[in-house]
Design a protein around this motif. Structure first.
Motif, PDB file in Angstrom:
ATOM      1  N   ARG A 134       0.871  -1.179   0.000  1.00  0.00           N
ATOM      2  CA  ARG A 134       0.000   0.000   0.000  1.00  0.00           C
ATOM      3  C   ARG A 134       0.908   1.228   0.000  1.00  0.00           C
ATOM      4  O   ARG A 134       1.721   1.386   0.911  1.00  0.00           O
ATOM      5  N   THR A 177      -1.558  -1.236  -4.060  1.00  0.00           N
ATOM      6  CA  THR A 177      -2.371  -0.074  -4.395  1.00  0.00           C
ATOM      7  C   THR A 177      -1.567   1.206  -4.162  1.00  0.00           C
ATOM      8  O   THR A 177      -0.694   1.251  -3.297  1.00  0.00           O
ATOM      9  N   ASN A 179      -2.414   5.336  -3.862  1.00  0.00           N
ATOM     10  CA  ASN A 179      -3.433   6.373  -3.810  1.00  0.00           C
ATOM     11  C   ASN A 179      -2.851   7.659  -3.232  1.00  0.00           C
ATOM     12  O   ASN A 179      -1.767   7.638  -2.634  1.00  0.00           O
ATOM     13  N   PHE A 223      -7.333   4.409   6.122  1.00  0.00           N
ATOM     14  CA  PHE A 223      -8.368   3.741   5.325  1.00  0.00           C
ATOM     15  C   PHE A 223      -7.769   3.208   4.020  1.00  0.00           C
ATOM     16  O   PHE A 223      -7.954   2.042   3.662  1.00  0.00           O
ATOM     17  N   LEU A 224      -7.020   4.048   3.326  1.00  0.00           N
ATOM     18  CA  LEU A 224      -6.442   3.631   2.036  1.00  0.00           C
ATOM     19  C   LEU A 224      -5.377   2.554   2.213  1.00  0.00           C
ATOM     20  O   LEU A 224      -5.145   1.741   1.309  1.00  0.00           O
ATOM     21  N   ASP A 226      -5.496   0.204   4.441  1.00  0.00           N
ATOM     22  CA  ASP A 226      -6.074  -0.985   5.062  1.00  0.00           C
ATOM     23  C   ASP A 226      -6.035  -2.193   4.121  1.00  0.00           C
ATOM     24  O   ASP A 226      -6.129  -2.045   2.899  1.00  0.00           O
ATOM     25  N   ASN A 228      -8.313  -4.210   3.655  1.00  0.00           N
ATOM     26  CA  ASN A 228      -9.613  -4.331   2.979  1.00  0.00           C
ATOM     27  C   ASN A 228      -9.825  -3.298   1.873  1.00  0.00           C
ATOM     28  O   ASN A 228     -10.876  -3.279   1.242  1.00  0.00           O
ATOM     29  N   SER A 229      -8.847  -2.411   1.671  1.00  0.00           N
ATOM     30  CA  SER A 229      -8.989  -1.384   0.618  1.00  0.00           C
ATOM     31  C   SER A 229      -8.252  -1.776  -0.661  1.00  0.00           C
ATOM     32  O   SER A 229      -7.912  -0.918  -1.480  1.00  0.00           O
ATOM     33  N   ILE A 232      -9.115  -0.408  -4.239  1.00  0.00           N
ATOM     34  CA  ILE A 232      -9.110   1.050  -4.439  1.00  0.00           C
ATOM     35  C   ILE A 232      -7.702   1.444  -4.833  1.00  0.00           C
ATOM     36  O   ILE A 232      -6.767   1.297  -4.039  1.00  0.00           O
TER      37      ILE A 232
END
Ligand code: NDP
Length: 243
Positions: A134, A177, A179, A223-224, A226, A228-229, A232
């Protein structure tokens, strides 16, 4: 095994709140900073009190390739993996275009954009190998809308957005991911230089009618980042009170 996060510029302000947020989730927290030892030690103390598995402080310059290489190597050697990178280190050197020196332009791009590029490139290797990662980049509302007196800073923050979207496409198939978070006006040392009159004027233009707190940004980053993200990626999340 505890997950590991690197937060660049984690000694103060938004970075400290992000580091503390990961501590609350039991991460190994690695905090890089430019030179403020006392602030870095305070972040370490806060992270330990908030449940971090381990905390490592690293003094270095994110715009320096050797420094970034040493940081990533140290973290990989110590923890064996890097799960999350938060590219948060940033500086301002404000001035109107006619008076902005090329040095002030270059130094802001070097720290804010080149730093995020170097760190993302270096962590992408272990992340690709472990097929998990992430990356969250801290942009700014001025990277989207621009701001008088911030040609260098807004260019660096707009650059972050383009880079985020490009790297997201490159790394998506590896379960990594990428972001960006675009904060509005957040109460930190960076904005403490504004006069009360300037702050009042800005607050009046924010629909939420208040400045944000570092924790407001940390919530979006967590949140980003996580597990579970994972679906995204390539997104820019505004944290700006509706600005
Ligand atoms: P602060 O000025 O409070 O903190 C900056 C942090 O970056 C410090 O930890 C500092 O280390 C570190 N740093 C600076 N230069 C380097 C470098 N070359 N290498 C490594 N670390 C470095 O900033 P904020 O907390 O306000 O901002 C954090 C991020 O959020 C920045 O990217 C900023 O652009 C962005 N942002 C901030 C907003 C705001 O309103 N505050 C709004 C939108 C975006 P040290 O303590 O050692 O100096």
């Amino acid at each position: 095994m505890a997950r590991t996060v690197i937060v660049t510029g984690g000694s103060r302000g938004i970075g400290r709140a992000i580091a503390t947020g990961f501590a609350q989730k039991g991460y190994n927290v690695v905090v890089s900073y430019a030179g403020n030892e006392a602030a870095a030690e305070e972040t370490k103390k806060l992270c330990m009190e908030n449940g971090a598995a381990e905390v490592v402080l690293y003094k270095g310059d994110v715009s320096d390739e050797n420094s970034c290489e040493e940081l990533v190597k140290n973290v990989t050697d110590k923890f064996g993996q890097i799960d999350v990178l938060v590219n948060n280190a940033g500086i301002t050197r404000d001035g109107l275009l006619a008076r902005m020196s090329a040095e002030d332009f270059d130094s802001v791009i070097a720290t804010n954009l080149r730093g995020a590029f170097l760190m993302s490139k270096l962590v992408s290797k272990p992340m690709m190998k472990q097929r998990y990662g992430r990356i969250v980049n801290i942009s700014s509302v001025v990277g989207v809308h621009g701001n008088a007196g911030q040609a260098n800073y807004s260019a660096s923050k707009a650059g972050i957005i383009g880079m985020t979207k490009s790297i997201a496409k490159e790394l998506a198939s590896r379960n990594i991911t990428v972001n960006a978070v675009a904060p509005g006006m957040i109460a930190t040392d960076m904005t403490a230089v504004l006069t009360d009159a300037q702050k009042d004027k800005i607050k009046a233009s924010i629909p939420a009618k208040r400045m944000g707190e570092p924790e407001d940004v940390a919530g979006a980053v967590l949140f980003l980042a996580d597990e579970n993200s994972g679906y995204i990626t390539g997104q820019v999340l505004g944290v700006d009170g509706g600005l």
